[in-house]
Scaffold this motif. Structure first.
Motif, mmCIF file in Angstrom:
data_model
loop_
_atom_site.group_PDB
_atom_site.id
_atom_site.type_symbol
_atom_site.label_atom_id
_atom_site.label_comp_id
_atom_site.label_asym_id
_atom_site.label_seq_id
_atom_site.Cartn_x
_atom_site.Cartn_y
_atom_site.Cartn_z
ATOM 1 N N LEU A 26 45.462 27.500 44.571
ATOM 2 C CA LEU A 26 44.925 26.251 45.105
ATOM 3 C C LEU A 26 45.907 25.126 44.805
ATOM 4 N N ALA A 27 46.212 24.322 45.807
ATOM 5 C CA ALA A 27 47.134 23.205 45.597
ATOM 6 C C ALA A 27 46.569 22.257 44.548
ATOM 7 N N ASP A 28 45.263 22.000 44.628
ATOM 8 C CA ASP A 28 44.601 21.104 43.668
ATOM 9 C C ASP A 28 43.185 21.629 43.417
ATOM 10 N N PRO A 29 42.969 22.392 42.348
ATOM 11 C CA PRO A 29 41.650 22.974 42.082
ATOM 12 C C PRO A 29 40.532 21.936 42.047
ATOM 13 N N ALA A 30 40.834 20.686 41.679
ATOM 14 C CA ALA A 30 39.799 19.655 41.598
ATOM 15 C C ALA A 30 39.197 19.341 42.963
ATOM 16 N N ARG A 31 39.960 19.581 44.030
ATOM 17 C CA ARG A 31 39.449 19.312 45.378
ATOM 18 C C ARG A 31 38.210 20.151 45.688
ATOM 19 N N CYS A 32 38.118 21.317 45.093
ATOM 20 C CA CYS A 32 36.973 22.204 45.360
ATOM 21 C C CYS A 32 35.668 21.622 44.811
ATOM 22 N N MET A 33 35.765 20.730 43.843
ATOM 23 C CA MET A 33 34.567 20.147 43.238
ATOM 24 C C MET A 33 33.761 19.335 44.251
ATOM 25 N N SER A 34 34.458 18.638 45.131
ATOM 26 C CA SER A 34 33.770 17.771 46.085
ATOM 27 C C SER A 34 33.709 18.376 47.486
ATOM 28 N N CYS A 35 33.944 19.642 47.581
ATOM 29 C CA CYS A 35 33.960 20.336 48.875
ATOM 30 C C CYS A 35 32.632 21.070 49.053
ATOM 31 N N GLU A 36 32.223 21.266 50.289
ATOM 32 C CA GLU A 36 30.995 22.042 50.537
ATOM 33 C C GLU A 36 31.240 23.546 50.405
ATOM 34 N N ARG A 37 32.456 23.914 50.156
ATOM 35 C CA ARG A 37 32.879 25.295 49.867
ATOM 36 C C ARG A 37 32.582 26.301 50.981
ATOM 37 N N PRO A 38 33.037 25.996 52.176
ATOM 38 C CA PRO A 38 32.843 26.966 53.259
ATOM 39 C C PRO A 38 33.562 28.287 53.012
ATOM 40 N N CYS A 39 34.552 28.280 52.137
ATOM 41 C CA CYS A 39 35.285 29.523 51.853
ATOM 42 C C CYS A 39 34.359 30.607 51.299
ATOM 43 N N LEU A 40 33.245 30.195 50.671
ATOM 44 C CA LEU A 40 32.307 31.185 50.149
ATOM 45 C C LEU A 40 31.661 31.953 51.288
ATOM 46 N N LEU A 41 31.674 31.355 52.477
ATOM 47 C CA LEU A 41 31.060 31.996 53.649
ATOM 48 C C LEU A 41 32.087 32.611 54.583
ATOM 49 N N PHE A 42 33.200 31.923 54.816
ATOM 50 C CA PHE A 42 34.105 32.433 55.854
ATOM 51 C C PHE A 42 35.025 33.550 55.373
ATOM 52 N N CYS A 43 35.239 33.695 54.098
ATOM 53 C CA CYS A 43 36.095 34.798 53.641
ATOM 54 C C CYS A 43 35.307 36.108 53.748
ATOM 55 N N PRO A 44 35.774 37.071 54.546
ATOM 56 C CA PRO A 44 35.011 38.300 54.749
ATOM 57 C C PRO A 44 34.982 39.215 53.532
ATOM 58 N N ALA A 45 35.840 38.940 52.553
ATOM 59 C CA ALA A 45 35.930 39.833 51.390
ATOM 60 C C ALA A 45 35.426 39.171 50.110
ATOM 61 N N ALA A 46 34.782 38.025 50.229
ATOM 62 C CA ALA A 46 34.231 37.317 49.067
ATOM 63 C C ALA A 46 35.280 37.095 47.975
ATOM 64 N N VAL A 47 36.485 36.765 48.416
ATOM 65 C CA VAL A 47 37.565 36.489 47.457
ATOM 66 C C VAL A 47 37.264 35.208 46.668
ATOM 67 N N TYR A 48 36.653 34.233 47.343
ATOM 68 C CA TYR A 48 36.359 32.940 46.700
ATOM 69 C C TYR A 48 34.978 32.997 46.051
ATOM 70 N N CYS A 72 40.228 26.183 55.368
ATOM 71 C CA CYS A 72 39.947 25.288 54.239
ATOM 72 C C CYS A 72 40.077 23.849 54.742
ATOM 73 N N PRO A 73 39.012 23.057 54.681
ATOM 74 C CA PRO A 73 39.031 21.732 55.313
ATOM 75 C C PRO A 73 40.045 20.764 54.724
ATOM 76 N N SER A 74 40.471 20.983 53.492
ATOM 77 C CA SER A 74 41.441 20.055 52.910
ATOM 78 C C SER A 74 42.818 20.686 52.733
ATOM 79 N N GLY A 75 43.033 21.817 53.381
ATOM 80 C CA GLY A 75 44.350 22.464 53.270
ATOM 81 C C GLY A 75 44.716 22.777 51.838
ATOM 82 N N ASN A 76 43.733 23.183 51.070
ATOM 83 C CA ASN A 76 43.935 23.374 49.634
ATOM 84 C C ASN A 76 44.479 24.753 49.278
ATOM 85 N N VAL A 77 44.469 25.663 50.243
ATOM 86 C CA VAL A 77 44.854 27.049 49.953
ATOM 87 C C VAL A 77 46.352 27.240 50.149
#
Ligand code: SF4
Ligand code: SF4
Length: 93
Positions: A26-48, A72-77
């Motif tokens: 993650l470019a900036d792990p703190a960005r995930c704190m204020s994100c709705e975390r769509p990666c938990l849904l869109f990653c087909p392998a539950a990596v996040y 990733c909406p903030s280009g954090n990956v």
């Protein structure tokens, strides 16, 4: 059968050889704190996986689909291919 269950069934047709280190950071792990975390849904392998106050990245399970790089909406990956000879292999071609 839910779509998540269908994906999990198909994951048995895949073999992984984990790289020594993560090919996803993650470019900036703190960005995930204020994100709705769509990666938990869109990653087909539950990596996040969100754990209390931080994102855990189970990179060993990555299907190398590339979705998280785009979605990733903030280009954090920060994503690269695993080292040659590691990563995903398909048992049935
Ligand atoms: S979508 Fe991106 S910024 Fe949001 S939680 Fe997931 S990795 Fe973090
Ligand atoms: S490349 Fe695909 S499988 Fe790998 S972490 Fe990103 S969304 Fe998940």
């Amino acid at each position: 059968m839910s779509s998540r269950a269908a994906v999990e069934k198909k994951l048995f047709t895949i073999r992984y050889r984990a790289d020594r280190g993560s090919h996803i950071t993650l470019a900036d792990p703190a960005r995930c704190m204020s994100c709705e975390r769509p990666c938990l849904l869109f990653c087909p392998a539950a990596v996040y996986q969100w754990e209390d106050d931080h994102m855990r990245i189970a990179y060993e399970n990555c299907l190398e689909c590339g979705t998280c790089r785009i979605a990733c909406p903030s280009g954090n990956v920060v994503w690269r291919y695993p080292t040659g000879g590691t990563g995903i292999a398909y048992k049935r071609g």
